[in-house]
Design an enzyme around this catalytic site. Sequence first.
Site, PDB file in Angstrom:
ATOM      1  N   ASP A  96      -5.543   2.566   5.147  1.00 32.82           N
ATOM      2  CA  ASP A  96      -4.482   1.643   4.784  1.00 32.82           C
ATOM      3  C   ASP A  96      -3.243   2.056   5.588  1.00 32.82           C
ATOM      4  O   ASP A  96      -3.196   3.148   6.169  1.00 32.82           O
ATOM      5  CB  ASP A  96      -4.231   1.769   3.273  1.00 32.82           C
ATOM      6  CG  ASP A  96      -3.053   0.943   2.805  1.00 32.82           C
ATOM      7  OD1 ASP A  96      -2.896  -0.195   3.264  1.00 32.82           O
ATOM      8  OD2 ASP A  96      -2.275   1.451   1.973  1.00 32.82           O
ATOM      9  N   ASP A  98       0.640   0.889   4.703  1.00 33.58           N
ATOM     10  CA  ASP A  98       1.834   1.148   3.887  1.00 33.58           C
ATOM     11  C   ASP A  98       1.548   2.217   2.840  1.00 33.58           C
ATOM     12  O   ASP A  98       0.562   2.131   2.092  1.00 33.58           O
ATOM     13  CB  ASP A  98       2.298  -0.135   3.205  1.00 33.58           C
ATOM     14  CG  ASP A  98       2.818  -1.159   4.202  1.00 33.58           C
ATOM     15  OD1 ASP A  98       3.728  -1.909   3.848  1.00 33.58           O
ATOM     16  OD2 ASP A  98       2.314  -1.203   5.343  1.00 33.58           O
ATOM     17  N   GLU A 105       6.762   1.042   2.302  1.00 31.10           N
ATOM     18  CA  GLU A 105       6.169  -0.279   2.117  1.00 31.10           C
ATOM     19  C   GLU A 105       7.014  -1.249   2.949  1.00 31.10           C
ATOM     20  O   GLU A 105       8.185  -1.491   2.644  1.00 31.10           O
ATOM     21  CB  GLU A 105       6.185  -0.691   0.644  1.00 31.10           C
ATOM     22  CG  GLU A 105       5.281   0.143  -0.255  1.00 31.10           C
ATOM     23  CD  GLU A 105       3.807  -0.230  -0.111  1.00 31.10           C
ATOM     24  OE1 GLU A 105       3.516  -1.371   0.322  1.00 31.10           O
ATOM     25  OE2 GLU A 105       2.950   0.630  -0.424  1.00 31.10           O
ATOM     26  N   ARG A 141       6.238 -12.467  -2.473  1.00 31.59           N
ATOM     27  CA  ARG A 141       7.184 -11.511  -1.881  1.00 31.59           C
ATOM     28  C   ARG A 141       7.671 -11.973  -0.513  1.00 31.59           C
ATOM     29  O   ARG A 141       8.847 -11.833  -0.175  1.00 31.59           O
ATOM     30  CB  ARG A 141       6.527 -10.131  -1.789  1.00 31.59           C
ATOM     31  CG  ARG A 141       6.411  -9.417  -3.124  1.00 31.59           C
ATOM     32  CD  ARG A 141       5.632  -8.122  -3.009  1.00 31.59           C
ATOM     33  NE  ARG A 141       4.199  -8.355  -2.815  1.00 31.59           N
ATOM     34  CZ  ARG A 141       3.337  -7.447  -2.373  1.00 31.59           C
ATOM     35  NH1 ARG A 141       3.768  -6.242  -2.043  1.00 31.59           N
ATOM     36  NH2 ARG A 141       2.056  -7.737  -2.255  1.00 31.59           N
ATOM     37  N   SER A 184      -4.399  -3.487   6.984  1.00 30.92           N
ATOM     38  CA  SER A 184      -3.186  -3.479   6.183  1.00 30.92           C
ATOM     39  C   SER A 184      -2.888  -4.822   5.547  1.00 30.92           C
ATOM     40  O   SER A 184      -3.081  -5.877   6.164  1.00 30.92           O
ATOM     41  CB  SER A 184      -1.998  -3.083   7.082  1.00 30.92           C
ATOM     42  OG  SER A 184      -0.775  -3.191   6.396  1.00 30.92           O
ATOM     43  N   GLY A 185      -2.380  -4.773   4.324  1.00 26.42           N
ATOM     44  CA  GLY A 185      -1.813  -5.947   3.682  1.00 26.42           C
ATOM     45  C   GLY A 185      -0.396  -6.189   4.157  1.00 26.42           C
ATOM     46  O   GLY A 185       0.285  -7.090   3.668  1.00 26.42           O
ATOM     47  N   LYS A 229     -10.375  -5.995   3.477  1.00 27.01           N
ATOM     48  CA  LYS A 229     -10.393  -4.614   3.945  1.00 27.01           C
ATOM     49  C   LYS A 229     -11.821  -4.075   3.999  1.00 27.01           C
ATOM     50  O   LYS A 229     -12.212  -3.407   4.966  1.00 27.01           O
ATOM     51  CB  LYS A 229      -9.502  -3.739   3.061  1.00 27.01           C
ATOM     52  CG  LYS A 229      -8.014  -4.017   3.233  1.00 27.01           C
ATOM     53  CD  LYS A 229      -7.168  -2.995   2.495  1.00 27.01           C
ATOM     54  CE  LYS A 229      -5.692  -3.207   2.797  1.00 27.01           C
ATOM     55  NZ  LYS A 229      -4.853  -2.102   2.299  1.00 27.01           N
ATOM     56  N   ASP A 252      -4.139   3.966  -0.952  1.00 26.34           N
ATOM     57  CA  ASP A 252      -3.359   4.375  -2.128  1.00 26.34           C
ATOM     58  C   ASP A 252      -3.300   3.341  -3.233  1.00 26.34           C
ATOM     59  O   ASP A 252      -2.938   3.669  -4.362  1.00 26.34           O
ATOM     60  CB  ASP A 252      -1.920   4.706  -1.712  1.00 26.34           C
ATOM     61  CG  ASP A 252      -1.125   3.457  -1.376  1.00 26.34           C
ATOM     62  OD1 ASP A 252      -0.115   3.185  -2.055  1.00 26.34           O
ATOM     63  OD2 ASP A 252      -1.515   2.726  -0.439  1.00 26.34           O
ATOM     64  N   ASN A 255      -5.575  -2.662  -3.812  1.00 30.68           N
ATOM     65  CA  ASN A 255      -6.179  -3.492  -2.777  1.00 30.68           C
ATOM     66  C   ASN A 255      -7.025  -2.682  -1.797  1.00 30.68           C
ATOM     67  O   ASN A 255      -7.663  -3.250  -0.900  1.00 30.68           O
ATOM     68  CB  ASN A 255      -5.110  -4.296  -2.026  1.00 30.68           C
ATOM     69  CG  ASN A 255      -4.132  -3.427  -1.266  1.00 30.68           C
ATOM     70  OD1 ASN A 255      -3.836  -2.309  -1.680  1.00 30.68           O
ATOM     71  ND2 ASN A 255      -3.625  -3.931  -0.163  1.00 30.68           N
TER      72      ASN A 255
END
Length: 297
Positions: A96, A98, A105, A141, A184-185, A229, A252, A255
């Site tokens: 991942d 962030d 983030e 967001r 990554s998201g 992912k 972490d 997701n």
Amino acid sequence: MTSNVTAVSYGLKMTPPALEQLRSALAAGGAALQSESTAGDDRYQVHVAELEVADSTTSGLAALRRAVSGAALAGLDTALVPTGLRSAARKLLIMDVDSTLIQQEVIELLAAYAGKFEEVAAVTEAAMRGELDFAQSLHARVAVLAGLPADVVHSVRQEVKLSEGAAELVAAFKAAGHVVAVVSGGFNQILEPIAGDLGLDYWQANELEIVDGALTGKVLGAVVDRAAKEKYLREWAADEGIPLEHTIAVGDGANDLDMLGAAGIGVAFNAKPAVRAVADAALNMPYLDAVQHIAGV
């Protein structure tokens, strides 16, 4: 007998009593100790125990992990890793971004320019705990970023800091001939230069829509969520001819759960409780390069 599982323990300060407790917990779980060694530096210590276990299947390892976890060893965490993974000629490390590869983030850094940092940070925290649908929360967001000039992306790039040991971890895997990927998201506009600097083999994130020099508050295409992912892990491993059992995933948040579960070993890095509870291993210190000891690199 030949070792078929390796117990890799790590901590800021491991004491002899804690290591003795570890040996007792491993023995109680049916593991026969073959050999021991130490590693690490002035930041953290590493203890490596080669084991012979009667049941090295997924369920057998899960039982042994529960035995070690139940011992509540002070000052150290232990990863139980199949020897076949540690000795594999080629491995895939997927991470991942962030709060894993990097310390921040990115969505929160962007939101600060819109005066929405606290609002967005609260939503991010809930999403990472698994309390919200990730894709829906991401759209909500990103919407607050509408109208921001596109050059805030450049400003945020300057704020991003790699996690401690991240560059060293990637360099060690690459030097040993392994494959390194991130998914990554977050956003491609931030990730692209990081991926280039680190020499990553694969990378994927979301794309912020920019029109007439401003963020629109939207992302382009399908959101990179927990299912995506895992999909990228499987695709990239297949492209490289690397079996899933020779892959290491690090993350972490909620997701990351599908990716961590599909990998040969999933490592929760300073993770949310829900992630630590189900990951194969937990790394609860800020040094990401400890993953190379887990992987035997």
